[in-house]
Design a protein around this motif. Structure first.
Motif, PDB file in Angstrom:
ATOM      1  N   GLN A 196       0.838  -1.197   0.000  1.00  0.00           N
ATOM      2  CA  GLN A 196       0.000   0.000   0.000  1.00  0.00           C
ATOM      3  C   GLN A 196       0.876   1.253   0.000  1.00  0.00           C
ATOM      4  O   GLN A 196       1.950   1.270   0.612  1.00  0.00           O
ATOM      5  N   GLU A 197       0.401   2.293  -0.692  1.00  0.00           N
ATOM      6  CA  GLU A 197       1.090   3.586  -0.723  1.00  0.00           C
ATOM      7  C   GLU A 197       0.139   4.651  -0.190  1.00  0.00           C
ATOM      8  O   GLU A 197      -0.954   4.835  -0.707  1.00  0.00           O
ATOM      9  N   GLU A 198       0.586   5.343   0.878  1.00  0.00           N
ATOM     10  CA  GLU A 198      -0.216   6.412   1.477  1.00  0.00           C
ATOM     11  C   GLU A 198       0.693   7.570   1.884  1.00  0.00           C
ATOM     12  O   GLU A 198       1.659   7.373   2.622  1.00  0.00           O
ATOM     13  N   ASN A 199       0.375   8.763   1.378  1.00  0.00           N
ATOM     14  CA  ASN A 199       1.131   9.972   1.756  1.00  0.00           C
ATOM     15  C   ASN A 199       2.647   9.763   1.641  1.00  0.00           C
ATOM     16  O   ASN A 199       3.414  10.026   2.571  1.00  0.00           O
ATOM     17  N   LYS A 200       3.078   9.265   0.510  1.00  0.00           N
ATOM     18  CA  LYS A 200       4.491   9.036   0.187  1.00  0.00           C
ATOM     19  C   LYS A 200       5.144   7.937   1.037  1.00  0.00           C
ATOM     20  O   LYS A 200       6.368   7.732   0.957  1.00  0.00           O
ATOM     21  N   SER A 201       4.380   7.254   1.841  1.00  0.00           N
ATOM     22  CA  SER A 201       4.917   6.133   2.617  1.00  0.00           C
ATOM     23  C   SER A 201       4.405   4.821   2.023  1.00  0.00           C
ATOM     24  O   SER A 201       3.279   4.742   1.534  1.00  0.00           O
ATOM     25  N   ILE A 202       5.265   3.819   2.061  1.00  0.00           N
ATOM     26  CA  ILE A 202       4.924   2.516   1.504  1.00  0.00           C
ATOM     27  C   ILE A 202       4.909   1.494   2.626  1.00  0.00           C
ATOM     28  O   ILE A 202       5.866   1.394   3.401  1.00  0.00           O
ATOM     29  N   THR A 203       3.829   0.757   2.728  1.00  0.00           N
ATOM     30  CA  THR A 203       3.703  -0.259   3.772  1.00  0.00           C
ATOM     31  C   THR A 203       3.193  -1.565   3.168  1.00  0.00           C
ATOM     32  O   THR A 203       2.643  -1.591   2.062  1.00  0.00           O
ATOM     33  N   TYR A 204       3.413  -2.634   3.921  1.00  0.00           N
ATOM     34  CA  TYR A 204       2.863  -3.939   3.568  1.00  0.00           C
ATOM     35  C   TYR A 204       1.976  -4.403   4.714  1.00  0.00           C
ATOM     36  O   TYR A 204       2.339  -4.260   5.889  1.00  0.00           O
ATOM     37  N   THR A 205       0.828  -4.936   4.363  1.00  0.00           N
ATOM     38  CA  THR A 205      -0.065  -5.518   5.362  1.00  0.00           C
ATOM     39  C   THR A 205      -0.159  -7.016   5.117  1.00  0.00           C
ATOM     40  O   THR A 205      -0.542  -7.459   4.033  1.00  0.00           O
ATOM     41  N   ALA A 206       0.245  -7.784   6.113  1.00  0.00           N
ATOM     42  CA  ALA A 206       0.236  -9.243   6.008  1.00  0.00           C
ATOM     43  C   ALA A 206      -0.797  -9.828   6.959  1.00  0.00           C
ATOM     44  O   ALA A 206      -0.988  -9.327   8.066  1.00  0.00           O
ATOM     45  N   ILE A 207      -1.469 -10.872   6.498  1.00  0.00           N
ATOM     46  CA  ILE A 207      -2.397 -11.613   7.345  1.00  0.00           C
ATOM     47  C   ILE A 207      -1.826 -13.016   7.529  1.00  0.00           C
ATOM     48  O   ILE A 207      -1.603 -13.741   6.549  1.00  0.00           O
ATOM     49  N   VAL A 208      -1.562 -13.362   8.793  1.00  0.00           N
ATOM     50  CA  VAL A 208      -0.946 -14.646   9.118  1.00  0.00           C
ATOM     51  C   VAL A 208      -1.954 -15.514   9.858  1.00  0.00           C
ATOM     52  O   VAL A 208      -2.565 -15.078  10.832  1.00  0.00           O
ATOM     53  N   LYS A 209      -2.120 -16.735   9.390  1.00  0.00           N
ATOM     54  CA  LYS A 209      -3.105 -17.668   9.995  1.00  0.00           C
ATOM     55  C   LYS A 209      -2.366 -18.778  10.737  1.00  0.00           C
ATOM     56  O   LYS A 209      -1.436 -19.375  10.206  1.00  0.00           O
ATOM     57  N   GLU A 210      -2.771 -19.006  11.986  1.00  0.00           N
ATOM     58  CA  GLU A 210      -2.237 -20.113  12.770  1.00  0.00           C
ATOM     59  C   GLU A 210      -3.359 -20.713  13.594  1.00  0.00           C
ATOM     60  O   GLU A 210      -3.889 -20.071  14.499  1.00  0.00           O
ATOM     61  N   GLU A 211      -3.739 -21.945  13.246  1.00  0.00           N
ATOM     62  CA  GLU A 211      -4.821 -22.651  13.919  1.00  0.00           C
ATOM     63  C   GLU A 211      -6.064 -21.767  14.010  1.00  0.00           C
ATOM     64  O   GLU A 211      -6.624 -21.377  13.000  1.00  0.00           O
ATOM     65  N   ASN A 212      -6.498 -21.407  15.221  1.00  0.00           N
ATOM     66  CA  ASN A 212      -7.729 -20.614  15.361  1.00  0.00           C
ATOM     67  C   ASN A 212      -7.434 -19.137  15.609  1.00  0.00           C
ATOM     68  O   ASN A 212      -8.227 -18.420  16.213  1.00  0.00           O
ATOM     69  N   GLN A 213      -6.279 -18.677  15.110  1.00  0.00           N
ATOM     70  CA  GLN A 213      -5.914 -17.275  15.299  1.00  0.00           C
ATOM     71  C   GLN A 213      -5.419 -16.670  13.982  1.00  0.00           C
ATOM     72  O   GLN A 213      -4.691 -17.300  13.231  1.00  0.00           O
ATOM     73  N   ARG A 214      -5.851 -15.454  13.722  1.00  0.00           N
ATOM     74  CA  ARG A 214      -5.412 -14.732  12.527  1.00  0.00           C
ATOM     75  C   ARG A 214      -4.824 -13.395  12.975  1.00  0.00           C
ATOM     76  O   ARG A 214      -5.448 -12.658  13.720  1.00  0.00           O
ATOM     77  N   THR A 215      -3.583 -13.105  12.530  1.00  0.00           N
ATOM     78  CA  THR A 215      -2.874 -11.892  12.942  1.00  0.00           C
ATOM     79  C   THR A 215      -2.648 -10.984  11.742  1.00  0.00           C
ATOM     80  O   THR A 215      -2.170 -11.439  10.694  1.00  0.00           O
TER      81      THR A 215
END
Length: 241
Positions: free
Chosen positions: A131-150
């Protein structure tokens, strides 16, 4: 007689020495079934994947620990010596120059971002979005482990974890199929299935299964569409027992 005794003794000593040799070679000597990567091979692999200078390499049994100096900081990378897989990647120190000139930094690769993510939480990366917002670049990751999502947000240049949100995953209850419902109904009333409908009663889904018996009586079996519990068996009021 004495000569024969000496020959027997010499032969016995040879047999003992031969047995000791076999024990040393095949019992005491560890057998290596997998050829491990050399330090040079691991260095070349890291350099080809990541930009920066390798400042230190340590090997502990089947694991290489490598320190990599990059413009964004000093990183520790752990590599499996058997297959060359990246076990973990984490930043140990942030460079001051990186803070003063963050705009000129080189953007990290998706593989580097994924390594940072998995070093902070265990599991499997389901999605990784740039993602690019206000000249900053970030990554958003979704990690799944058993019954938890981070959900983890990472700065694409510095590798800094900006946020981490953990949520419990609640799997939706599965509805019975019509075949499962008719199987349950058939155990309650023997006969031929005439009709089956799925209806919502008081915000709860039920299967209504109509069965005609051999003596031409009709029954309606009400079955909970999730649990399979039989709520009621109703006979046609026009029929008599």
């Amino acid at each position: 007689m004495k000569k024969r005794l000496m020959l027997s003794l010499a032969g016995g000593i040879c047999v003992v020495l031969f047995i000791l040799f076999i024990i040393q070679q095949f019992v005491l000597k560890p057998v290596s079934t997998t050829e491990l990567l050399s330090e040079q091979e691991v260095r070349e692999m890291i350099v080809s994947k990541y930009s920066g200078n390798i400042t230190e390499v340590q090997r502990n049994e089947d694991l290489f620990k490598i320190e990599l100096d990059r413009p964004s900081g000093l990183y520790e990378i752990r590599v499996d010596a058997k297959n060359g897989e990246i076990v973990s990647l984490k930043r140990m120190k942030e460079n001051e120059a990186d803070n003063r000139d963050i705009i000129s930094q080189k953007e990290m690769s998706e593989e580097e971002i994924e390594g940072i993510v998995l070093s902070s939480v265990s599991g499997t990366v389901e999605t990784l979005k740039r993602q690019e917002e206000n000249k900053s670049i970030t990554y958003t990751a979704i990690v799944k482990e058993e019954n938890q999502r981070t959900t983890i947000k990472v700065d694409a240049k510095s590798g800094k974890i900006l946020s981490k949100v953990m949520n419990e995953v609640i799997e939706p209850s599965k509805r019975l199929t019509e075949q499962q419902a008719t199987d349950i109904a058939s155990k309650q009333v023997k006969g031929e299935i005439e009709d089956i409908e799925l209806e919502n009663i008081n915000n709860t889904a039920y299967y209504l299964v109509e069965i005609e018996t051999d003596d031409e009586r009709e029954a309606t079996i009400q079955i909970h569409a999730i649990t399979g519990e039989v709520k009621s068996v109703t006979w046609d009021e026009n029929e008599t027992d």
